[in-house]
Design an enzyme around this catalytic site. Sequence first.
Site: not given
Length: 328
Positions: A61, A187, A213, A217, A248
């Site tokens: 992906s 990120s 998240y 990161k 995305t």
Amino acid sequence: MSGFGNLGHRLLGAVDTVLDRTVVPGYTKIGYGLRRLTWDRDDPHPGALVGKVAVVTGASSGLGVAAAEGLVRLGAVVHLVVRDLDKGRGVVSDLRGQVPGAEVHLHRCDVADLSSVRAFAASLRESVERVDVLVHNAGAMPPERSETADGHETALAVHVLGPVLMTELLRPMLAAAGTSRVVVVTSGGMYAQPLASDDPEFRRGRYSGATAYARTKRMQVALAPVLQERWAADGIALHTMHPGWADTPGVVTSLPTFHTVMGPLLRDASVGADTIVWLAATEPPPGGGLLWMDRAPRPEHYLRRTRESDDQRAALWAYVADALSLDP
Ligand SMILES: NC(=O)c1ccc[n+]([C@@H]2O[C@H](COP(=O)([O-])OP(=O)(O)OC[C@H]3O[C@@H](n4cnc5c(N)ncnc54)[C@H](OP(=O)(O)O)[C@@H]3O)[C@@H](O)[C@H]2O)c1
């Protein structure tokens, strides 16, 4: 060459810094469009990765597909690592259609599942002698706190534990390449988070997938110098990079409002993956241990409150090494 004179380069250098600090223009396609004016159009040069072997996780992906395509176009043999083989087969077929002569191979691995990482590494060792480029791109924003079969919080497992274990297990193959490059896709969200070295599994406080998240990161970036030192003797250069904001499937699913608001300004996936491919292929090889965005090293912190101490970094590394049964 880019065709810019010295003054143009100096001016765009200053613009680059302003773009980076003001975030929105810098992370969208505006920043990329301005920065690329200064880049050598032949960098990486065509065929830069002929004879090289690359491994890309999360290759089913978004940025993973774009990175795989970029690496294949430069001549690399690319091993796509996916957790869903049906999706992976579609990517293989697209890549073979788009890049004549593309040599791509497909593997299954759930990066968050340590036994799956071990099985993948063992099977790759049977078919491949060397790995020149390893891209840790797989990433996820869990909707709620969940634990893997190994009992680890999912974001920690997919962003930190799985990639460190995979690299350790592939070390002999990375070493066999002579010099190799490991690229970790982090990120810009990590800029808002300090290092959660006292609660890496997010057991305390109200869980939020976005925070988990960003925390994990941040861990990728904080551990980079430690891992660079650990792996340097094998000729491995470790780079962390963040892609800016790219359109995305992951962004559509995890950040729908952000996607709607930013939509027209988001980068396309190949632009988001540009620095991954560049770090894998540019010559001379960039030194390891740094954080990159749009082909330039970037600060690891913008806020004083997010700065970690050496002790916090060491504590996190001790936790990771223990979880993976590694010698620290
Ligand atoms: N897009 C952006 O603006 C942006 C910004 C900053 C950072 N990033 C980072 O860029 C990377 C790629 O993200 P993306 O935007 O391309 O998102 P995406 O479209 O959701 O792609 C994520 C990829 O990771 C895979 N993945 C997730 N969990 C996995 C697991 N446990 N094991 C193996 N593979 C797993 C997904 O597999 P499935 O296809 O099976 O779901 C997918 O291939 C991520 O690390 C993300 O954090 C992206």
